[in-house]
Design a protein around this motif. Structure first.
Motif, PDB file in Angstrom:
ATOM      1  N   LEU B 103       4.613   8.482  -6.312  1.00  0.00           N
ATOM      2  CA  LEU B 103       4.160   7.716  -5.146  1.00  0.00           C
ATOM      3  C   LEU B 103       5.302   7.666  -4.137  1.00  0.00           C
ATOM      4  CD1 LEU B 103       2.410   4.705  -6.921  1.00  0.00           C
ATOM      5  CD2 LEU B 103       1.407   6.846  -6.139  1.00  0.00           C
ATOM      6  N   LEU B 104       4.966   7.503  -2.873  1.00  0.00           N
ATOM      7  CA  LEU B 104       6.000   7.339  -1.862  1.00  0.00           C
ATOM      8  C   LEU B 104       6.382   5.858  -1.842  1.00  0.00           C
ATOM      9  CD1 LEU B 104       4.555   9.685   0.901  1.00  0.00           C
ATOM     10  CD2 LEU B 104       6.143  10.197  -0.955  1.00  0.00           C
ATOM     11  N   PRO B 105       7.647   5.547  -2.160  1.00  0.00           N
ATOM     12  CA  PRO B 105       8.015   4.155  -2.435  1.00  0.00           C
ATOM     13  C   PRO B 105       7.900   3.222  -1.236  1.00  0.00           C
ATOM     14  CG  PRO B 105       9.951   5.575  -2.466  1.00  0.00           C
ATOM     15  CD  PRO B 105       8.762   6.474  -2.388  1.00  0.00           C
ATOM     16  N   TRP B 106       7.875   3.779  -0.012  1.00  0.00           N
ATOM     17  CA  TRP B 106       7.806   2.913   1.165  1.00  0.00           C
ATOM     18  C   TRP B 106       6.368   2.651   1.575  1.00  0.00           C
ATOM     19  CZ3 TRP B 106       9.898   7.755   0.877  1.00  0.00           C
ATOM     20  CH2 TRP B 106       9.159   8.789   1.441  1.00  0.00           C
ATOM     21  N   ARG B 107       5.423   3.292   0.898  1.00  0.00           N
ATOM     22  CA  ARG B 107       4.021   3.076   1.253  1.00  0.00           C
ATOM     23  C   ARG B 107       3.363   2.133   0.262  1.00  0.00           C
ATOM     24  NH1 ARG B 107       0.481   7.192   3.758  1.00  0.00           N
ATOM     25  NH2 ARG B 107       1.711   8.099   5.410  1.00  0.00           N
ATOM     26  N   SER B 108       2.489   1.278   0.768  1.00  0.00           N
ATOM     27  CA  SER B 108       1.728   0.393  -0.107  1.00  0.00           C
ATOM     28  C   SER B 108       0.794   1.237  -0.974  1.00  0.00           C
ATOM     29  CB  SER B 108       0.915  -0.573   0.732  1.00  0.00           C
ATOM     30  OG  SER B 108      -0.086   0.140   1.425  1.00  0.00           O
ATOM     31  N   ALA B 109       0.222   0.610  -1.996  1.00  0.00           N
ATOM     32  CA  ALA B 109      -0.717   1.304  -2.873  1.00  0.00           C
ATOM     33  C   ALA B 109      -1.817   1.956  -2.038  1.00  0.00           C
ATOM     34  CB  ALA B 109      -1.312   0.318  -3.876  1.00  0.00           C
ATOM     35  N   LEU B 110      -2.387   1.187  -1.114  1.00  0.00           N
ATOM     36  CA  LEU B 110      -3.482   1.719  -0.302  1.00  0.00           C
ATOM     37  C   LEU B 110      -3.009   2.892   0.549  1.00  0.00           C
ATOM     38  CD1 LEU B 110      -6.435   1.344   0.575  1.00  0.00           C
ATOM     39  CD2 LEU B 110      -5.601  -0.130   2.407  1.00  0.00           C
ATOM     40  N   LYS B 111      -1.843   2.732   1.162  1.00  0.00           N
ATOM     41  CA  LYS B 111      -1.319   3.799   2.033  1.00  0.00           C
ATOM     42  C   LYS B 111      -1.024   5.059   1.226  1.00  0.00           C
ATOM     43  CE  LYS B 111      -0.716   2.361   6.333  1.00  0.00           C
ATOM     44  NZ  LYS B 111      -1.293   3.169   7.424  1.00  0.00           N
ATOM     45  N   ASN B 112      -0.616   4.888  -0.029  1.00  0.00           N
ATOM     46  CA  ASN B 112      -0.390   6.050  -0.874  1.00  0.00           C
ATOM     47  C   ASN B 112      -1.695   6.779  -1.149  1.00  0.00           C
ATOM     48  OD1 ASN B 112       2.292   6.907  -2.129  1.00  0.00           O
ATOM     49  ND2 ASN B 112       2.485   4.674  -2.086  1.00  0.00           N
ATOM     50  N   VAL B 113      -2.756   6.006  -1.398  1.00  0.00           N
ATOM     51  CA  VAL B 113      -4.047   6.638  -1.669  1.00  0.00           C
ATOM     52  C   VAL B 113      -4.553   7.353  -0.410  1.00  0.00           C
ATOM     53  CG1 VAL B 113      -6.426   6.201  -2.370  1.00  0.00           C
ATOM     54  CG2 VAL B 113      -4.575   4.965  -3.466  1.00  0.00           C
ATOM     55  N   GLU B 114      -4.194   6.813   0.751  1.00  0.00           N
ATOM     56  CA  GLU B 114      -4.679   7.406   2.007  1.00  0.00           C
ATOM     57  C   GLU B 114      -3.914   8.659   2.409  1.00  0.00           C
ATOM     58  OE1 GLU B 114      -6.321   3.360   4.205  1.00  0.00           O
ATOM     59  OE2 GLU B 114      -4.296   4.085   4.586  1.00  0.00           O
ATOM     60  N   LEU B 115      -2.764   8.896   1.767  1.00  0.00           N
ATOM     61  CA  LEU B 115      -1.901  10.010   2.196  1.00  0.00           C
ATOM     62  C   LEU B 115      -2.645  11.351   2.320  1.00  0.00           C
ATOM     63  CD1 LEU B 115       1.109  10.919   2.794  1.00  0.00           C
ATOM     64  CD2 LEU B 115       1.128  11.657   0.414  1.00  0.00           C
ATOM     65  N   PRO B 116      -3.434  11.753   1.310  1.00  0.00           N
ATOM     66  CA  PRO B 116      -4.103  13.060   1.443  1.00  0.00           C
ATOM     67  C   PRO B 116      -5.028  13.138   2.659  1.00  0.00           C
ATOM     68  CG  PRO B 116      -4.208  12.287  -0.820  1.00  0.00           C
ATOM     69  CD  PRO B 116      -3.680  11.145  -0.010  1.00  0.00           C
ATOM     70  N   LEU B 117      -5.547  12.005   3.096  1.00  0.00           N
ATOM     71  CA  LEU B 117      -6.436  12.031   4.263  1.00  0.00           C
ATOM     72  C   LEU B 117      -5.638  12.174   5.558  1.00  0.00           C
ATOM     73  CD1 LEU B 117      -8.887   9.167   3.234  1.00  0.00           C
ATOM     74  CD2 LEU B 117      -9.098  11.621   2.843  1.00  0.00           C
ATOM     75  N   GLU B 118      -4.350  11.790   5.499  1.00  0.00           N
ATOM     76  CA  GLU B 118      -3.519  11.897   6.709  1.00  0.00           C
ATOM     77  C   GLU B 118      -2.944  13.297   6.877  1.00  0.00           C
ATOM     78  OE1 GLU B 118      -0.415   8.989   6.662  1.00  0.00           O
ATOM     79  OE2 GLU B 118      -1.828   7.379   6.173  1.00  0.00           O
ATOM     80  N   ILE B 119      -2.656  13.934   5.733  1.00  0.00           N
ATOM     81  CA  ILE B 119      -2.020  15.257   5.808  1.00  0.00           C
ATOM     82  C   ILE B 119      -3.022  16.254   6.378  1.00  0.00           C
ATOM     83  CG2 ILE B 119      -1.053  17.149   4.445  1.00  0.00           C
ATOM     84  CD1 ILE B 119       0.862  14.922   4.329  1.00  0.00           C
ATOM     85  N   GLY B 120      -2.636  16.855   7.499  1.00  0.00           N
ATOM     86  CA  GLY B 120      -3.497  17.872   8.098  1.00  0.00           C
ATOM     87  C   GLY B 120      -4.471  17.331   9.125  1.00  0.00           C
TER      88      GLY B 120
END
Ligand SMILES: Nc1ncnc2c1ncn2[C@@H]1O[C@H](COP(=O)(O)OP(=O)(O)O)[C@@H](O)[C@H]1O
Ligand SMILES: [Mg+2]
Lengths: 267, 270
Positions: B103-120
């Protein structure tokens, strides 16, 4: 007996909080009391042995000067503050940008890192006159010296920080087919922030040193100039008061960076 | 009104019967002169749960990394859902869950789950959006109410569940898991095993799950793929014929211990 029954049951949580508060208070009180004790000892010692003021002024003399000469001190405080902040900004921004270039390209790193190391090995006191010769007696030379003193620790830390991202996070990025710029903005840059801030805390205080050293070499205003002036005139109380202002400036810069760190790096 | 989510919900996730989620044909992986995987032939049927066992260093991780296009095949062919691994990666057909949650330590649990939707997203990549929102996925893995927690505020098991939610957010047809529960205590691991089986049944995704625990392999897998070391080769694919849905009680049955015993003997010869 009857009284004891009226006492409310102890609340363990409140007690723990009170205990924590006590401990925090003690942690602050002990060094403060020690400092106050040492200052008192200094005052008594100087007076008891009749040490001349120009060799070592009593704390009361310094305090009196701080109050009497406050306008003069502030007049010299502002230029040094400006040089420190400007040098801090220029040196760190340059270091961050060059660190990004280093991480981006091994060739750039190979070409420029030895030069950065070499510049870092020159004592700042030795290079300061050269820079004053180049940039003249104005503010620029002091800003450059302050920037130079900030540059290297931030460069090294920032490179380490940008490379600190875990290999698995990079594999995750690859599986998500992330672009280079996405890896940079979403992974490398945030993961470098704790490293960056530990460097910024160092340069918060060294930038002040840089500015003052620059002023020693050639300036007619600033805390560094005032230090030189007070020394040559054997005005020890003013010298001590100026040193006090200088360290106050360092503490201020350090506190600002620490505050920013606490707000930004929350993990 | 029809939300985008409802349209996606209509799509059947499960591939038609007999389709292959992944296929390796004579695939080899070499690191310099060292052969990590030697001519591996393996068909992964869509919708099944595969567990992968083998001695340490036999190439289990390497196999997952091969399928997920992290490393190339030196020879042979690897396909995922009938595409090359690269095409499958670009289409987000699969997701990966690492041993340490990554997990990216600076992102909240929710923001970590959202990461794939942000990439690209800014590049206009066509990101497959799952039928569940990141919030719903966190609820699915039992983390409702912890959306804003930072990874360091969560336990190891919770972090791994966030990683699973993140893997599910693009609704992958193939889920690759490399010892995801290897660092967790046994009780947490058992609970997550049951949760994972629920998720698998519900999403219909294919799972390739590497483990070094024989009982975990038997409990989860419909098929256990046994690899052998030096060089990494396929030893045997053991079908696990246990009643579905699997429950904790199963671990006490004779069938279960029989499979475990068989695999233990097999592992000793690998
Ligand atoms: N990047 C690499 N470079 C060189 N050798 C590697 C690399 N990755 C794995 N190996 C080697 O390949 C073999 C299989 O590794 P791995 O797939 O990680 O095994 P495991 O089955 O334990 O997951 C090991 O002998 C390992 O040392
Ligand atoms: Mg492994």
């Amino acid at each position: 007996m009857a009284i004891a029954e009226n006492i409310p049951a102890p609340d363990p949580e409140a007690e723990a909080r009170a205990e924590a508060r006590r401990r925090k208070l003690m942690a602050g009180a002990v060094p403060l009391a020690t400092a106050a004790g040492l200052i008192a000892l200094w005052q008594v010692g100087v007076k008891a042995f009749g040490v001349p003021t120009y060799i070592a002024p009593a704390p009361s003399d310094v305090a009196a000067t701080l109050i009497d000469k406050f306008p003069l001190l502030m007049q010299n405080f502002w230029p040094t503050l400006f040089e420190s902040i400007a040098g801090f900004a220029v040196g760190n921004i340059a270091a961050i940008l060059i660190a990004i270039a280093f991480v981006h390209s091994r060739n750039v790193e190979r070409a420029f890192f030895p030069i950065a190391v070499f510049i870092n090995t020159i004592p700042i006191l030795a290079i300061a006159p050269i820079l004053v010769l180049i940039f003249g007696p104005g503010l620029t030379a002091k800003v450059v010296i302050a920037a130079l003193i900030c540059f290297f620790p931030t460069l090294v830390n920032m490179v380490r920080g940008l490379q600190s991202i875990s290999p698995q996070a990079l594999e995750l990025a690859r599986i998500l087919s992330a672009s280079k710029s996405e890896v940079f903005w979403k992974m490398r840059l945030p993961s470098s922030l704790p490293f960056l801030f530990s460097a910024l805390k160092i340069s918060a205080t060294t930038s002040v040193i840089g500015a003052i050293v620059g002023e020693w070499v050639g300036a007619d205003k600033g805390l560094g100039a005032l230090i030189i002036d007070a020394t040559f005139n054997f005005n020890s109380p003013l010298l001590y008061a100026t040193v006090f202002m200088s360290s106050g400036l360092s503490v201020l810069m350090f506190a600002l960076v620490s505050l920013a760190e606490r707000r930004i790096v929350r993990w | 009104m029809m939300a985008a989510n409802d349209i996606a919900a209509g799509d059947p996730v499960t591939a038609p019967q007999g389709a292959l989620a992944a296929s390796l044909k004579g695939a080899s992986v070499r690191f310099g002169a060292f052969t990590a995987i030697d001519r591996l032939d393996l068909d992964i049927e869509a919708g099944s749960f595969y567990t992968i066992l083998g001695p340490s260093g036999c190439g289990k991780s390497t196999m997952l990394r091969l399928v997920s296009d992290l490393i190339p095949a030196a020879s042979g062919e690897v396909s995922v859902l009938g595409k090359t691994t690269e095409a499958a990666r670009l289409a987000r057909e699969f997701a990966f869950v690492f041993q340490d949650a990554a997990l990216l330590p600076w992102r909240s649990a929710l923001k970590n789950v959202e990461l794939p939707l942000e990439i690209g997203r800014k590049r206009g990549v066509d990101i497959p959006i799952g039928r569940r929102s990141p919030r719903e996925l966190l609820e699915l893995v039992g983390l409702k109410g912890r959306e804003e927690a930072l990874p360091h505020e969560l336990s190891g098991g919770m972090r791994q569940r966030v990683a699973i939610a993140r893997a599910l957010v693009c609704q992958p047809k193939l889920l690759l898991m490399d010892e995801p529960f290897g660092a967790l205590d046994e009780m947490t691991r058992d609970r997550l095993n049951l949760q994972l089986l629920d998720i698998w049944r519900e999403t219909g995704t294919t799972i390739l799950f590497v483990t070094h625990s024989i009982s975990e392999a038997v409990f989860l897998g419909q098929k256990v793929v046994m690899l052998q070391a030096n060089p990494g080769r396929l030893r045997e694919v053991v079908g696990i014929d246990l009643p579905e849905p699997r429950t904790t009680k199963l671990r006490d049955t004779q069938q279960f211990t029989h499979y475990c015993g068989y695999l233990r003997d097999l592992l000793e010869t690998c």
